[in-house]
Design a protein around this motif. Structure first.
Motif, PDB file in Angstrom:
ATOM      1  N   LEU A  77       0.824  -1.208   0.000  1.00  0.00           N
ATOM      2  CA  LEU A  77       0.000   0.000   0.000  1.00  0.00           C
ATOM      3  C   LEU A  77       0.860   1.261   0.000  1.00  0.00           C
ATOM      4  O   LEU A  77       0.547   2.247  -0.682  1.00  0.00           O
ATOM      5  CB  LEU A  77      -0.942   0.007   1.210  1.00  0.00           C
ATOM      6  N   LYS A  78       1.951   1.216   0.749  1.00  0.00           N
ATOM      7  CA  LYS A  78       2.869   2.362   0.787  1.00  0.00           C
ATOM      8  C   LYS A  78       3.493   2.583  -0.588  1.00  0.00           C
ATOM      9  O   LYS A  78       3.599   3.731  -1.056  1.00  0.00           O
ATOM     10  CB  LYS A  78       3.953   2.124   1.837  1.00  0.00           C
TER      11      LYS A  78
ATOM     12  N   ALA B  34       0.938   4.223  -2.742  1.00  0.00           N
ATOM     13  CA  ALA B  34       0.771   5.628  -2.375  1.00  0.00           C
ATOM     14  C   ALA B  34       1.901   6.483  -2.947  1.00  0.00           C
ATOM     15  O   ALA B  34       1.652   7.566  -3.495  1.00  0.00           O
ATOM     16  CB  ALA B  34       0.711   5.768  -0.855  1.00  0.00           C
ATOM     17  N   LYS B  35       3.131   5.995  -2.845  1.00  0.00           N
ATOM     18  CA  LYS B  35       4.269   6.743  -3.399  1.00  0.00           C
ATOM     19  C   LYS B  35       4.163   6.884  -4.911  1.00  0.00           C
ATOM     20  O   LYS B  35       4.403   7.953  -5.461  1.00  0.00           O
ATOM     21  CB  LYS B  35       5.585   6.065  -3.030  1.00  0.00           C
TER      22      LYS B  35
ATOM     23  N   ASN C 101       1.601   6.953  -6.687  1.00  0.00           N
ATOM     24  CA  ASN C 101       0.451   7.767  -7.067  1.00  0.00           C
ATOM     25  C   ASN C 101       0.474   9.144  -6.401  1.00  0.00           C
ATOM     26  O   ASN C 101      -0.561   9.803  -6.274  1.00  0.00           O
ATOM     27  CB  ASN C 101      -0.843   7.014  -6.756  1.00  0.00           C
ATOM     28  N   GLU C 102       1.669   9.538  -5.978  1.00  0.00           N
ATOM     29  CA  GLU C 102       1.903  10.869  -5.403  1.00  0.00           C
ATOM     30  C   GLU C 102       0.966  11.187  -4.239  1.00  0.00           C
ATOM     31  O   GLU C 102       0.308  12.227  -4.195  1.00  0.00           O
ATOM     32  CB  GLU C 102       1.812  11.932  -6.494  1.00  0.00           C
ATOM     33  N   LEU C 103       0.925  10.261  -3.301  1.00  0.00           N
ATOM     34  CA  LEU C 103       0.153  10.424  -2.072  1.00  0.00           C
ATOM     35  C   LEU C 103       1.114  10.358  -0.883  1.00  0.00           C
ATOM     36  O   LEU C 103       1.142   9.380  -0.131  1.00  0.00           O
ATOM     37  CB  LEU C 103      -0.919   9.327  -1.972  1.00  0.00           C
TER      38      LEU C 103
ATOM     39  N   LEU D  85      -0.233   9.791   2.786  1.00  0.00           N
ATOM     40  CA  LEU D  85      -0.682   8.410   2.977  1.00  0.00           C
ATOM     41  C   LEU D  85       0.525   7.479   3.118  1.00  0.00           C
ATOM     42  O   LEU D  85       0.536   6.601   3.992  1.00  0.00           O
ATOM     43  CB  LEU D  85      -1.571   7.965   1.816  1.00  0.00           C
ATOM     44  N   ALA D  86       1.534   7.677   2.286  1.00  0.00           N
ATOM     45  CA  ALA D  86       2.742   6.847   2.362  1.00  0.00           C
ATOM     46  C   ALA D  86       3.396   6.967   3.735  1.00  0.00           C
ATOM     47  O   ALA D  86       3.803   5.961   4.336  1.00  0.00           O
ATOM     48  CB  ALA D  86       3.721   7.235   1.263  1.00  0.00           C
TER      49      ALA D  86
ATOM     50  N   GLN E  95       1.930   7.841   6.571  1.00  0.00           N
ATOM     51  CA  GLN E  95       1.060   7.219   7.568  1.00  0.00           C
ATOM     52  C   GLN E  95       1.175   5.696   7.521  1.00  0.00           C
ATOM     53  O   GLN E  95       1.181   5.036   8.552  1.00  0.00           O
ATOM     54  CB  GLN E  95      -0.393   7.637   7.343  1.00  0.00           C
ATOM     55  N   LEU E  96       1.270   5.153   6.330  1.00  0.00           N
ATOM     56  CA  LEU E  96       1.413   3.702   6.198  1.00  0.00           C
ATOM     57  C   LEU E  96       2.739   3.225   6.768  1.00  0.00           C
ATOM     58  O   LEU E  96       2.811   2.129   7.347  1.00  0.00           O
ATOM     59  CB  LEU E  96       1.259   3.290   4.733  1.00  0.00           C
TER      60      LEU E  96
END
Length: 71
Positions: free
Chosen positions: A13-14, A17-18, A20-22, A25-26, A28-29
């Motif tokens: 998930l991390k 997130a990375k 997809n430029e989040l 979220l990355a 927090q994960l």
């Protein structure tokens, strides 16, 4: 394998997130994976301070995410 599989899921998930430029979220994960690792390790010895929530490292991780408040 026990509960360690969740660490792999969080890593996937991390990565998503990375890619997809989040970045929030990355981050927090990454913290969530640390918490999961601590809790899984604590299950090995249920009498350890970590399992009882008294481990200073656990408090600092939870406090930094805003969920470490005690009633």
């Amino acid at each position: 394998m026990g509960q360690e599989w969740i660490i792999d899921v969080l890593a996937d998930l991390k990565t998503f997130a990375k890619q997809n430029e989040l970045p929030l979220l990355a981050a927090q994960l990454e913290e969530t994976a640390l918490v999961a690792s601590v809790e899984i390790a604590a299950k090995v010895d249920d009498t350890s301070p970590v399992a009882q929530g008294d481990y200073a490292g656990t408090r600092s991780i939870l406090t930094s995410t805003g969920s470490g408040r005690r009633a």
